[in-house]
Design an enzyme around this catalytic site. Structure first.
Site, mmCIF file in Angstrom:
data_model
loop_
_atom_site.group_PDB
_atom_site.id
_atom_site.type_symbol
_atom_site.label_atom_id
_atom_site.label_comp_id
_atom_site.label_asym_id
_atom_site.label_seq_id
_atom_site.Cartn_x
_atom_site.Cartn_y
_atom_site.Cartn_z
ATOM 1 N N LYS A 35 30.955 38.960 47.765
ATOM 2 C CA LYS A 35 31.653 38.203 46.722
ATOM 3 C C LYS A 35 30.857 36.923 46.473
ATOM 4 C CE LYS A 35 34.183 35.664 44.131
ATOM 5 N NZ LYS A 35 35.097 34.714 44.730
ATOM 6 N N GLY A 38 31.276 29.944 44.055
ATOM 7 C CA GLY A 38 31.018 28.620 44.585
ATOM 8 C C GLY A 38 29.612 28.135 44.348
ATOM 9 N N GLY A 71 35.410 31.181 37.571
ATOM 10 C CA GLY A 71 36.503 30.328 37.115
ATOM 11 C C GLY A 71 36.078 29.101 36.336
ATOM 12 N N ASP A 188 37.925 37.653 45.017
ATOM 13 C CA ASP A 188 37.985 38.076 46.416
ATOM 14 C C ASP A 188 38.760 39.383 46.549
ATOM 15 O OD1 ASP A 188 36.596 35.834 47.216
ATOM 16 O OD2 ASP A 188 38.373 34.712 47.817
ATOM 17 N N LYS A 244 41.698 34.125 51.434
ATOM 18 C CA LYS A 244 40.437 34.711 51.890
ATOM 19 C C LYS A 244 40.631 35.486 53.184
ATOM 20 C CE LYS A 244 37.330 31.520 49.553
ATOM 21 N NZ LYS A 244 36.912 32.552 48.579
#
Length: 286
Positions: A35, A38, A71, A188, A244
């Site tokens: 995944k 970030g 996002g 996720d 998570k």
């Protein structure tokens, strides 16, 4: 005639490659779902490094599958288009107009940026969403949140076909509904569902924290599912780490060998996690 003195850095590099041999053998032919989110998506330099690591993995026989988020890019596009969002209990309501933007950004701009980055490093990446080849069929997760999907049925045959051709799937977390709807899926959650469907050897969740921390604030490098349950019940695992670890537990309890919450801020974190002793995060096993 050409001469040169041995350099300590060269010797250290050779030692690193030699020590990686058992891990290279261990993961030859393995499926690893990653995944991406970030820091690793935050700059062209970080993306280039990540892409090079993924190409190296494929070169040594690993079958990587990339599932990405996006996002911040979605938020920026919604603001640019002046589309107002509603929130329920802190979660965005994905109405029809928002869903169009989400699909445009995730399946378009973000997905192709990752594909292009991998291809520029010599890989052969192919961009998909969960709607392609019936990869992910969704049910509505919560009527109050609109077009937010929960993966229900997965058909990973298209991914096996790509593995056979030495290609790297890059998947946007968009799924199809049973009545022709389009659903947005948490990144996720999508990665965990795909890892389960593939019975992947490893699931790596890249994030912007060092890993799961204990009550003293120290990163725990290895946990069993029971440890995670206990730490969550006591409040040690809290906030954004809960979803998570929930994804990790669901994966390892349904056939995935291990899931690691990886510090994506560390350069070459994926390689460190797979091919060295010390790793780069918190590994959770069943």
């Amino acid at each position: 005639m050409k001469t040169q003195k041995m350099n300590r850095d060269w010797i250290a590099t050779a030692e690193t490659l030699s020590s990686a041999l058992p891990y290279l053998q261990r993961y030859d032919g393995a499926i690893v779902v990653i995944k991406l989110g970030g820091h690793a998506m935050g700059s062209d330099e970080a993306m280039e490094t990540f892409a090079r690591d993924i190409v190296l993995m494929r070169q040594v026989g690993v079958n990587p599958v990339i599932v990405h988020g996006g996002g911040p890019m979605i938020n920026a596009m919604l603001e640019k288009l002046k589309i107002q969002s509603e929130f329920v209990n802190g979660k965005r309501v994905t109405d029809a107009a928002t869903m169009e933007v989400v699909e445009m950004v995730l399946s378009g701009v973000v997905n192709k940026r990752i594909v292009q980055a991998i291809n520029r490093q010599g890989g052969r990446a192919v961009g998909l969403s969960g709607k392609d080849a019936n990869l992910i069929t969704c049910d509505q997760a919560d009527p109050d949140l609109g077009f937010v999907g929960a993966p229900a049925d997965l058909d990973p045959k298209v991914l096996y076909g790509l593995f056979e051709k030495d290609m790297i799937p890059v998947i946007a977390p968009i799924g199809a509904g049973r009545e022709g709807e389009t659903f947005n899926i948490n990144g996720d959650t999508a990665a965990g569902a795909i890892a389960k469907a593939l019975q992947a050897d490893r699931l790596l969740l890249l994030t912007d924290v060092a890993g799961v921390k204990n009550g003293d604030g120290e990163v725990v490098t290895e946990l069993k599912a029971a440890d995670v349950d206990a730490m969550t019940a006591s409040g040690v695992i809290a906030g954004g780490m809960i979803p998570k670890t929930e994804t990790a537990l669901d994966a390892v309890r349904n056939g995935v060998r291990a899931c690691t919450i990886v510090d994506g801020r560390v350069q070459n974190s994926v390689l460190l996690e797979l091919f060295t002793d010390h790793g780069a995060g918190s590994m959770i096993r069943a």
